[in-house]
Structures are given as structure tokens and as C-alpha cells.
Design an enzyme around this catalytic site. Structure first.
Site, PDB file in Angstrom:
ATOM      1  N   GLU A   1       0.832  -1.211   0.000  1.00  0.00           N
ATOM      2  CA  GLU A   1       0.000   0.000   0.000  1.00  0.00           C
ATOM      3  C   GLU A   1       0.862   1.255   0.000  1.00  0.00           C
ATOM      4  O   GLU A   1       0.549   2.243  -0.670  1.00  0.00           O
ATOM      5  CB  GLU A   1      -0.945  -0.024   1.209  1.00  0.00           C
ATOM      6  CG  GLU A   1      -2.011  -1.107   1.069  1.00  0.00           C
ATOM      7  CD  GLU A   1      -2.957  -1.153   2.260  1.00  0.00           C
ATOM      8  OE1 GLU A   1      -2.465  -1.422   3.381  1.00  0.00           O
ATOM      9  OE2 GLU A   1      -4.154  -0.901   2.075  1.00  0.00           O
TER      10      GLU A   1
ATOM     11  N   GLU B   1      -4.190  -9.344   3.962  1.00  0.00           N
ATOM     12  CA  GLU B   1      -5.017  -9.013   5.135  1.00  0.00           C
ATOM     13  C   GLU B   1      -6.205  -9.937   5.320  1.00  0.00           C
ATOM     14  O   GLU B   1      -6.625 -10.239   6.434  1.00  0.00           O
ATOM     15  CB  GLU B   1      -5.514  -7.563   5.041  1.00  0.00           C
ATOM     16  CG  GLU B   1      -4.438  -6.519   5.306  1.00  0.00           C
ATOM     17  CD  GLU B   1      -3.532  -6.240   4.127  1.00  0.00           C
ATOM     18  OE1 GLU B   1      -3.623  -6.955   3.096  1.00  0.00           O
ATOM     19  OE2 GLU B   1      -2.712  -5.311   4.230  1.00  0.00           O
TER      20      GLU B   1
END
Ligand code: NAD
Length: 696
Positions: free
Chosen positions: A106, A126
Site C-alpha cells: 500500500e 489481510e
């Protein structure tokens, strides 16, 4: 501690993240990156910034050492860092090697440009912890890679090799040679172009995105039934494709907040940490010297011995397999061969691997041929006299320092150790059937087991890809001692009015892979019968339902005899309810004068699971288990407890121990079964009174 280095290379600043082992983005590293960005931004001689990672990779994402602590959210957080990059007056280039995962990816997606070395593993994992990428990953990834690819990555969490992105906008260049040098050259080139491209300004480009996403939603909903995260991922990616960037970010954020608080994510995170915690043994430091294990002997080539031998062979460790007579040896070797041939037929190992693996097993009838191996795993009959002879032989013949392990499931490991003059070398390695498949390995620490023996076997469990969990010595160790209480409850419910199929259905709906009666039919009803017969002598005060004994008296041992709690058609494993069993149960109730009542699914589930919990609490209190999460790990990896509920002890915490206790009081008022069954374990009562949980 310095977590990032700053270095100026002419007009390019290089910020190198350096937070071993994987450059986890903890508060310290985030601050160091922010400082580097600020410094470069203020330095008029700097025209571009390269952000890279030292050691094994770019960044593995969140620093798990910080998980569940306030440091996770401390400023500058990941959002702030990405905003700083996006607002930078000069371009920031991420230079990626090794790994870029989760928050690490990210962060890279927040940069103006990305360059990568081949072979880097790229992922947003995640979802595996029941979450979604919470720092823009769901919004930015679909803007630079094809929608379908982005969605697959986010929903599966699986890594993709960097070379597969060569045709996408994720990477602006692939760098074959020295990465940082290449990145600096790239930075100079783009600095001259005077552009600051941001992924957020791009649009998701995919024909009929809506149609595809609807299809994806249906598929994911069907597959991820008990897990909310994958659908939230689809929702966030849908927003990326259909709404302005900031709206998408808000949807991602809302999804993340909802998921962090979900019991499923708590369970997955618990399981993740349980696995790491299990290998830490408080009085065995991590630097305890290990004994080398280069060659292993397995004694007994029956059901367990064969599977155990395969584990070592599969990990590249040669095995000598010892039997008492040639016929047993031939049978054992033939079974192992058949197993490997089946695996090859399914394409899971290459065909020529069958011979290669078989050649790593040396069958023998003589102890002389095993005397120089480093570890022996005994898997002979479950009979103390047989074990005594074996361990006396081993004591006499094995080289000094060899580890002597027993796979016993019910016998006292300390007594077995006492058959030798080297009890410090003796340990339990309790594999589960089928031993080449089941992940769980209970590592039974005897009273005298040496620390280096324990440390070596714990490490070895990883080498052979098992989930090793330490147990103290007691009857049944952790897993089977608890399951006995669960099985007793299951049969008490038959006495009172339930059918085997109803009990199985209720607990399977709760999420267990298999209910107690189907499981018993698979394992063999004679196994628990044998244990009960011993109990009748050793613990006459212990009460059991008489139904299972009556079933065994009919020879209904389960699948292997074609009938048990259910009946089975030849060649099929399908459990078919059998009126013969209904009749047997009805007669038994009549004899006891019980009028059957309807037992609801909730009661079935609570009685089964809380039976596990109460015994688990005793095991914890006695120090047989080192921590509640070890018990959970055993149930998740060896007993088919639903992963999304995190194991029996976490489940009890989720329900609240006060509520567990109240339910148990209710069951104790039941006139049938064992009146002492629901006496709460002192630890459970104590924690409930303090408003605490097992895992606090
Ligand atoms: P099994 O009967 O299938 O195999 C035992 C083998 O040991 C036989 O092949 C026998 O010939 C051999 N043997 C007996 N005495 C011997 C001796 N003195 N020297 C060498 N070989 C000898 O039994 P199993 O199910 O494989 O169980 C073996 C051990 O594993 C037992 O202690 C059992 O409690 C334990 N265990 C079994 C299971 C299971 O589900 N079957 C699970 C965990 C642990």
C-alpha cells in the site's frame, strides 16, 4: 534504534527501511520514513526520492509485534505517510525486491512510481486475518492491474510474482541489475520530466466491470460462507471501479473497522498468534543448542508408523523402519508405496518421486541397524509391556544422545522414560491419524525430558511441517483428554432424547468438520471402548452412557466394519442413519426409565463445546498446557474445530466466561448423566468472577 537510513546520491535521496526481519511498518519505522521525506523535501538539492528496503525485501507490511497495541495507530500512520508522498513536490519512487506485502504494498502504491526486481512476492494478505487492506490497497491496486487480477489478490491474499505485473501499470520498470542503482537512474529520468503521477487519479479500466463484479460477489458469497472479510473486499473493490476515489476510501475504511471488530477476524488473528506462541517455551530459551537430526528410525510399521515415516521422508530425512516380523514390514512398506502412488496419481508429486522416496526408507528387523540414528519414534502396540521391551532395547543399543520418542496416545510417558537409564532423552511425539496428513503434533514433555530434546523436537516439527504444541504428561494429553469429555456429553444426550445424526448435524452446523458420532465411526468405536474398559477398573466413579458399549458388543466398530453409529454401504463413507441404532437407544432409555425429550441445537452445541472448555480450564490450571492458545491450536489443527471461531478457549471468551458458567449451572440441574460433570474448573470460576477470559 535506527529503523531507516537516509543517504543522498547526488540529486537523489535514498530512504532505506531497515527494520528486521521484514521491515514491518511499526511506529518507529513510519516516523523514520516521515523524517526522511521531510528532510528531502526541504533540501533544494534533492530532485527525487527513492524508497527501498534493506535485507530480505521492501516491506512485509504491519509490524506484527505492534499488533493490538496503540502503537499501530500512532501518527504518522500509513495514511499520513501516503498523503505526505502524494503531496511531495518531488517524485517518490518505490524500489521493490523480495517482498511487498500488505501495508508495504500500500505504501508503494502511494508512491509516484514503482520499480521492481524480478522474483519479488507481491500480496495483500489481510484477508487471511479476516481483514481487508486498510490503507488504500483496495482502491489503488485495481487502478493499476486488471480488475480481475486485483480482486483475486485481495480476496485470496495469495502472493503473485513481480514478473507477472510486467504488462501492468503497477511497475513502471523492471530492473534486472542492481536495484537501487537502477532505481536512482530511473529517478533522475522522471525528475527531469517534472510529473507527479498519482494512482488515485487513474480510473479502473475494465469492460463491463459491474457485470464481472456481480459474478464475483456471487462466487465469493458461496465460497466464503462463514467469513465476512472476502465479501467486504469485493464491496471495496466494487467501489474502486464505480465511485470517486475518496468515496471508495470511505467504504474501505468502514469495511476495515467492521472487520477488525468481527469475531471471525479476532479468531483468525488469535490462531495466527497462537501458532507463533506455541513454539515459545518459557524455560527453554531460543538459543538452546539443538541436537542434529539427520537420520530417524521408526519402530512399528502399522497405521501410525508408516505415516510417521512418510513425514520424515517428505522432509528429506532418511528413515529406517523396524518391525518385529517380516510380514508386518512388508505390509507397512506396501501401504507406504500405495500412499505415494496415489499422491503421484493425483499429480501432487512427480511420478519418479515414488521410487526416490521409497528408497529413503530402509526396512529392517534388527536393532543393530538403527543404533546410530539421531531420533527414534516408537509406534508399536499400545501396551506397556511391549513398550517396556522396546525402550529397554533402545536404552541398551542406541548411541549416546539419541532422542527416544514415543507415539503413545494414552500411556504414561514418564513410566516409559523410566524403562531407560536416560529418561532425559525420552519425549512423546503424539502424531494424529493419518499421520502423513494431519497437521497436529503434540510434543509431550516428560518430567525429566531435557530442554535441548524439547527444543530439537519443536524445531523438527516445523521441518516436517507439523504444528507442534507442547503438552505435559497426563492421561490423553491435551487433545484426547478434552475430547473424552465431549464424547461423554454426546452420548449422555442420546440417553436423554437426541439421535446421533441430530447431535452430529448441530455441531457440524456450528462449524466442526465432523460430529462426534461420525468421527467415532471413522476412528473406530473399539478404540474408545478399549479406553472405557480401562476406566471402569481405574476410575469406577466415572460415569458413561452404556449405549456405546452396547453398540460395540454388536461388533459395530464403525466404517471398518460397515456399521457403527451409522451404517455404510460397501465402498462408501456416507453415514446413513440406521434404525437398528435407534432401536438400541430406545431400549436403553426404556430400561433407564427415561422419557425422551427434544434437545435443541443450541443445547447440543453448548454441552459439547463447554465440556471441552471446562476440561481445557483444568488442563491449563494444572500446567499441562502452557497457555490457552495452545489448547485452541490443538483443536484447530487436530480436531476440526471451526477456524473462524478460534478454538474452544477463545470461543468461551467470546461468549463470556460468566455466561459459560451460567449455562453449566443449568446443565448441572439435569437429573441424567454424571452429576459431577458440570462442576466448574476452579480456574474457570475464578476468571468468570474477575470478569476475565482465558486469553486475557
Ligand atoms: P498398529 O497395530 O497399526 O501398528 C503397530 C505395529 O507395531 C504393528 O505393525 C506391529 O507389528 C508392530 N510391533 C508390535 N510390537 C513390536 C515390537 N516389539 N517391535 C517392533 N514392531 C512392533 O497400531 P497403530 O495404530 O499404528 O498404533 C501405534 C501407536 O501409535 C500406539 O501407541 C497408539 O496408541 C499410537 N497412536 C495411534 C493412533 C491411531 O489413530 N491409530 C493415533 C495416535 C497414536
Amino acid at each position: 534504534m535506527t529503523t531507516a537510513r537516509y543517504f543522498q546520491h547526488g540529486d537523489v535521496a535514498v530512504i532505506t527501511m531497515d527494520n528486521p526481519p521484514v521491515n514491518g511498518l511499526g511506529a518507529g519505522l513510519r516516523q523514520a520514513i516521515a523524517d526522511g521525506l521531510t528532510r528531502a523535501g526541504r533540501d533544494a538539492t534533492v530532485r527525487a526520492i527513492v524508497l527501498t528496503g534493506a535485507g530480505r525485501g521492501f516491506s512485509g507490511g504491519a509490524d506484527i509485534r505492534e499488533f493490538n497495541t496503540p502503537a499501530t495507530f500512532a501518527e504518522p500512520n500509513l495514511h499520513t505517510l501516503i498523503r505526505m508522498i502524494e503531496d511531495s513536490r518531488i517524485p517518490v519512487i518505490a524500489a521493490i525486491h523480495g517482498i511487498a506485502m500488505g501495508g508495504g504494498l500500500e505504501l508503494a502504491l502511494g508512491c509516484h512510481y514503482r520499480v521492481a526486481a524480478p522474483g519479488a512476492q507481491i500480496a495483500l494478505p489481510e484477508v487471511k486475518l479476516g481483514l481487508l487492506p486498510g490503507a488504500g490497497g483496495t482502491q489503488r491496486l485495481p487502478r493499476v492491474v486488471p480488475l480481475e487480477m486485483a480482486l483475486n489478490m485481495i480476496v485470496s491474499g495469495n502472493p503473485v510474482d513481480s514478473s507477472r505485473f510486467a504488462e501492468t501499470r503497477l511497475f513502471d520498470a523492471m530492473i534486472e541489475g542492481e536495484l537501487v542503482e537502477g532505481a536512482i537512474a530511473f529517478a533522475r529520468k522522471v525528475a527531469a520530466e517534472d510529473k507527479l503521477p498519482r494512482i488515485r487519479d487513474l480510473k479502473v479500466d475494465y469492460p463491463n466491470a459491474q457485470g464481472y463484479l456481480q459474478f464475483a460477489r456471487n462466487t465469493v458469497a458461496a465460497v466464503a460462507k462463514n467469513y465476512p472479510a472476502p465479501l467486504r473486499c469485493v464491496e471495496a473493490v466494487t467501489a474502486a471501479a464505480t465511485r470517486p476515489f475518496e468515496e471508495g476510501m470511505a467504504i474501505e475504511r468502514a469495511g476495515f473497522i467492521a472487520l477488525v471488530e468481527s469475531p471471525e477476524s479476532r479468531a483468525l488473528r488469535h490462531a495466527f498468534f497462537a501458532e507463533r506462541a506455541a513454539s515459545r517455551i518459557p524455560d527453554v530459551p531460543e538459543d538452546t543448542p539443538m541436537r542434529p537430526v539427520k537420520e530417524v528410525a521408526v519402530i512399528g510399521a502399522g497405521t501410525m508408523g508408516g505415516g510417521i515415516a512418510m513425514n520424515f521422508v517428505n522432509a528429506g530425512i532418511p528413515v529406517r523402519l523396524l518391525e518385529i516380523e517380516q510380514a508386518g514390514l512388508d505390509r507397512g512398506m506396501a501401504t507406504i508405496r500405495r500412499n505415494y502412488e496415489n499422491t503421484a496419481k493425483k499429480g501432487r508429486i512427480p511420478a519418479d518421486d515414488v521410487e526416490r522416496r521409497m528408497a529413503m526408507i530402509r526396512p529392517t528387523l534388527s536393532y543393530d541397524e538403527i543404533r546410530d540414528v539421531d531420533l527414534v519414534v516408537e509406534a508399536v502396540f499400545e501396551d506397556m509391556d511391549v513398550k517396556r521391551v522396546v525402550f529397554q532395547n533402545l536404552d541398551r543399543l542406541m548411541k549416546k544422545g539419541a532422542i527416544l520418542a514415543t507415539n503413545t496416545s494414552t500411556l504414561d510417558v514418564d513410566r516409559i522414560a523410566a524403562f531407560t537409564r536416560r529418561p532425559e532423552d525420552v519425549i512423546g511425539m503424539h502424531f494424529f491419524s493419518p499421520a502423513n496428513v494431519m497437521k497436529l503434533l503434540e510434543i509431550v514433555r516428560g518430567e525429566k525430558t531435557a530442554r535441548d530434546v524439547l527444543a530439537t523436537v519443536m524445531k523438527l516439527s516445523k521441518t516436517i511441517r507439523k504444528t507442534g504444541v507442547v503438552s505435559g504428561v497426563c492421561d490423553g494429553f491435551i487433545g484426547n483428554r478434552m475430547i473424552e469429555q465431549y464424547s461423554r456429553q454426546a452420548t449422555f444426550m442420546l440417553d436423554e432424547g437426541a439421535s446421533p445424526a441430530q447431535v452430529d448435524r448441530a455441531i457440524e452446523k456450528f462449524g466442526f468438520a465432523m460430529g462426534p458420532f461420525r468421527m467415532s465411526d471413522l476412528a473406530g468405536n473399539d478404540v474408545s471402548w478399549y479406553i472405557r474398559k480401562r476406566r471402569y477398573v481405574e476410575k469406577p466413579e466415572y460415569k458413561y452412557s452404556a449405549i456405546p458399549d452396547k453398540l460395540c458388543e454388536l461388533g459395530r466398530f464403525g466404517q471398518k466394519t460397515g456399521a457403527g453409529w451409522y451404517r455404510y454401504e460397501s465402498g462408501s463413507r456416507k453415514a446413513i442413519p440406521d434404525p437398528v441404532v435407534d432401536e438400541l437407544v430406545a431400549k436403553h432409555r426404556e430400561a433407564l426409565g427415561i422419557t425422551p425429550r427434544r434437545i435443541g441445537d443450541d443445547e447440543i452445541v453448548q454441552r459439547l463445546v463447554f465440556a471441552l472448555v471446562n476440561e481445557g480450564a483444568k488442563i491449563l490450571e494444572e500446567g499441562i498446557a502452557m497457555r490457552a492458545s495452545d489448547i485452541d491450536l490443538i483443536y484447530l489443527s487436530g480436531y476440526g474445530f471451526p477456524l473462524y471461531r478460534g478454538g474452544p478457549m477463545l470461543y468461551a471468551d467470546e461468549v463470556g466466561l460468566y455466561n459459560v458458567l451460567r449455562a453449566m449451572e443449568g446443565f448441572a440441574a439435569n437429573p441424567h448423566g454424571d452429576p459431577g460433570f458440570w462442576t466448574p474448573a476452579p480456574l474457570l470460576a475464578k476468571l468468570a468472577a474477575q470478569g476475565k477470559g482465558f486469553n486475557d
